[in-house]
Design an enzyme around this catalytic site. Structure first.
Site, short mmCIF file in Angstrom:
data_model
loop_
_atom_site.label_atom_id
_atom_site.label_comp_id
_atom_site.label_asym_id
_atom_site.label_seq_id
_atom_site.Cartn_x
_atom_site.Cartn_y
_atom_site.Cartn_z
N GLY A 140 0.85 -1.35 0.18
CA GLY A 140 0.14 0.06 0.00
C GLY A 140 0.81 1.32 0.15
O GLY A 140 2.06 1.36 0.42
N GLN A 176 2.89 9.87 1.92
CA GLN A 176 4.31 9.09 1.85
C GLN A 176 4.99 9.70 0.63
O GLN A 176 6.22 9.42 0.72
CB GLN A 176 3.87 7.66 1.59
CG GLN A 176 3.21 7.19 3.09
CD GLN A 176 3.33 5.63 2.72
OE1 GLN A 176 2.27 5.10 2.45
NE2 GLN A 176 4.30 5.17 3.53
N CYS A 181 6.13 -0.43 7.04
CA CYS A 181 5.79 0.82 6.54
C CYS A 181 6.97 1.20 5.68
O CYS A 181 7.73 1.33 6.17
CB CYS A 181 5.27 1.89 7.56
SG CYS A 181 4.72 3.72 6.85
N LEU A 182 6.40 1.82 4.39
CA LEU A 182 7.36 2.24 3.70
C LEU A 182 8.15 3.57 4.12
O LEU A 182 9.26 3.88 3.64
CB LEU A 182 6.94 2.49 2.20
CG LEU A 182 6.51 1.22 1.26
CD1 LEU A 182 6.08 1.35 -0.09
CD2 LEU A 182 7.54 0.14 1.26
N HIS A 211 -4.01 0.75 7.85
CA HIS A 211 -2.67 1.27 7.66
C HIS A 211 -2.80 2.40 6.82
O HIS A 211 -2.27 3.51 7.10
CB HIS A 211 -1.56 0.37 7.18
CG HIS A 211 -0.34 0.89 7.55
ND1 HIS A 211 0.64 0.27 8.06
CD2 HIS A 211 0.31 1.65 6.35
CE1 HIS A 211 1.77 0.85 7.79
NE2 HIS A 211 1.57 1.65 6.82
N GLU A 212 -3.33 2.40 5.42
CA GLU A 212 -3.28 3.40 4.67
C GLU A 212 -4.32 4.56 4.86
O GLU A 212 -3.96 5.79 4.87
CB GLU A 212 -3.80 2.91 3.22
CG GLU A 212 -2.65 1.85 2.74
CD GLU A 212 -1.30 2.15 2.87
OE1 GLU A 212 -0.80 3.37 2.77
OE2 GLU A 212 -0.40 1.14 2.96
N HIS A 226 -2.61 7.04 7.36
CA HIS A 226 -1.77 7.95 6.77
C HIS A 226 -2.39 9.03 6.40
O HIS A 226 -1.96 10.17 6.29
CB HIS A 226 -1.14 7.18 5.52
CG HIS A 226 0.20 6.47 5.76
ND1 HIS A 226 1.26 6.74 6.43
CD2 HIS A 226 0.52 5.10 5.40
CE1 HIS A 226 2.29 5.93 6.44
NE2 HIS A 226 1.75 4.86 6.03
ZN ZN Z 1 2.67 3.11 5.85
#
Ligand code: ZN
Length: 183
Positions: free
Chosen positions: A46, A51, A99-100, A141-142, A145
């Site tokens: 995701g 991000q 998480c990226l 999670h997304e 963000h």
């Molecule tokens: Zn993330």
């Protein structure tokens, strides 16, 4: 299309409330295409617009499991309903999340098992997603963000202390850090 730099924990955009998309422009279409390319290159399951430094309510997602078709999509201006989170501590073996924007680490976090998400796509059509398990985790999670929440903020001890050590050792926690996935 292009692979975009991914902001790392500490950049203020990750802790800001993202704004609704009010008009689907060519810029927005290009952003979503680039988000897919960036998510796939990372690789990740995701990616939310904040991000990549864009404070808008958009995310992309993709997930594959053994017996299902690839599950992939994007959503604009999502709303999320989730069932209550089961009590108890998260299981490190089955509930570890990454998480990226906090790359190369995973920590256990309990999430709701079932969510419903509704929003629109780039064609302005309504999108409605009803999922459980890992797919539900990705949605939560997304969605977080878009509200300026990174999953490390939801951890319990000893994981919170571990993230603080990582931030210190890595020099994260300051603005404008990013990493760019390879093509
Ligand atoms: Zn993330």
């Amino acid at each position: 299309m292009a692979i975009l730099p991914i902001r790392i924990w500490g950049d203020p955009v990750l802790q800001s409330l993202a704004q609704p998309v009010t008009e689907i422009t060519e810029e927005i279409r290009a952003l979503v295409a680039n988000m897919f390319e960036t998510m796939d290159a990372a690789p990740g399951v995701g990616l939310a617009a904040p991000q990549v430094g864009v404070p808008l309510r958009i995310y992309t997602y993709t997930y594959f499991d053994d017996d299902d078709e690839p599950w992939r999509g994007h959503i604009l201006n999502p709303e999320l309903w989730m069932e209550p989170i089961a009590p108890g501590d998260p299981d490190p073996a089955t509930e570890a999340e990454g998480c990226l924007s906090f790359p190369e680490h995973k920590f256990p976090l309990r999430r709701a098992d079932h969510v419903r998400v509704s929003g629109t796509n780039l064609d302005g059509q309504e999108v409605s997603i009803d999922v459980r398990g890992w797919r539900a985790r990705i949605m939560q999670h997304e969605f977080d963000h878009l509200n300026g929440i990174v999953y490390i903020q939801r951890l319990i001890e000893p994981y919170t202390a571990q993230t603080l050590s990582i931030i210190e050792e890595s020099g994260w926690g300051v603005p404008e850090l990013s990493w760019t996935p390879e093509a």
